[in-house]
Design an enzyme around this catalytic site. Sequence first.
Site: not given
Length: 264
Positions: A44-45, A83, A111, A180
């Site tokens: 989703d970046s 994601d 994810k 992360e």
Amino acid sequence: MTVTVSTLQKLKDEHKKFATITAYDASFARIFDDAGIYAILIGDSLGMTIKGESSTLGVTIDEMAYHTRCVARGVSNALILADMPFMSYANTEDACRNAHKLMAAGANVVKLEGGSFLSDTIRTLVQNGIPVCGHLGLTPQSVNVFGGFKIQGRDDESRKRIVAECLAVEEAGASMLVIEGVPKDTGREVTEALRIPVIGIGAGNDTDGQILVMHDALGLTAGHTPKFARNFLAETGDVTLAVKKYISEVEQGIYPDDAHSYLK
């Protein structure tokens, strides 16, 4: 070789490191797949890298499904992770419906960001044949809770909490986990505590695997560049060679070095 969740588990069991990367279209996915990457994440970046937004929060499930379909068309071997975007898994019913959209689009694993509060959701997804990757530490969908993109797990209390939450995700049935934005020691502790593969991003080089946003790996990131980013393209002059160098250095434990890690 077709990569599955069992492939990554075998690598962890044999203490072999592996590299993964994000992609959002078929062309880059094909390059990465041909270079030998083990897994590709449709992150989703894309809210920031593709849409130019300031966070991941505006990404929709339909956008994620679209980009997952694109990536899947370029992949022959790599494991495809996708994601679940912000608020697409706020309850178990939504999670099942939206995870189905991503799996139907070509994902092999979905994810989710979060810990023990997602245990029932993870169990339900797995029981319905949907493998899950957890995501803890600096979880970008919680940027407003954290008050920004802040490193997590710097003190003993928060580190213990992160490890406990990771263990809860594993216990619920997740096949792997992304950690992360934590100090190297925290990344190591999580990796040693879990039986499932742990993939780090900004978590030091003691995790089982690494993941980078492709823009960070190729020097395409606009604005703030995170400490763990490294421009492999500038070092090689060729996208394929850049990805192969990234893969090789991850497998050897060279990347990320301390200069690309959070030490405290």
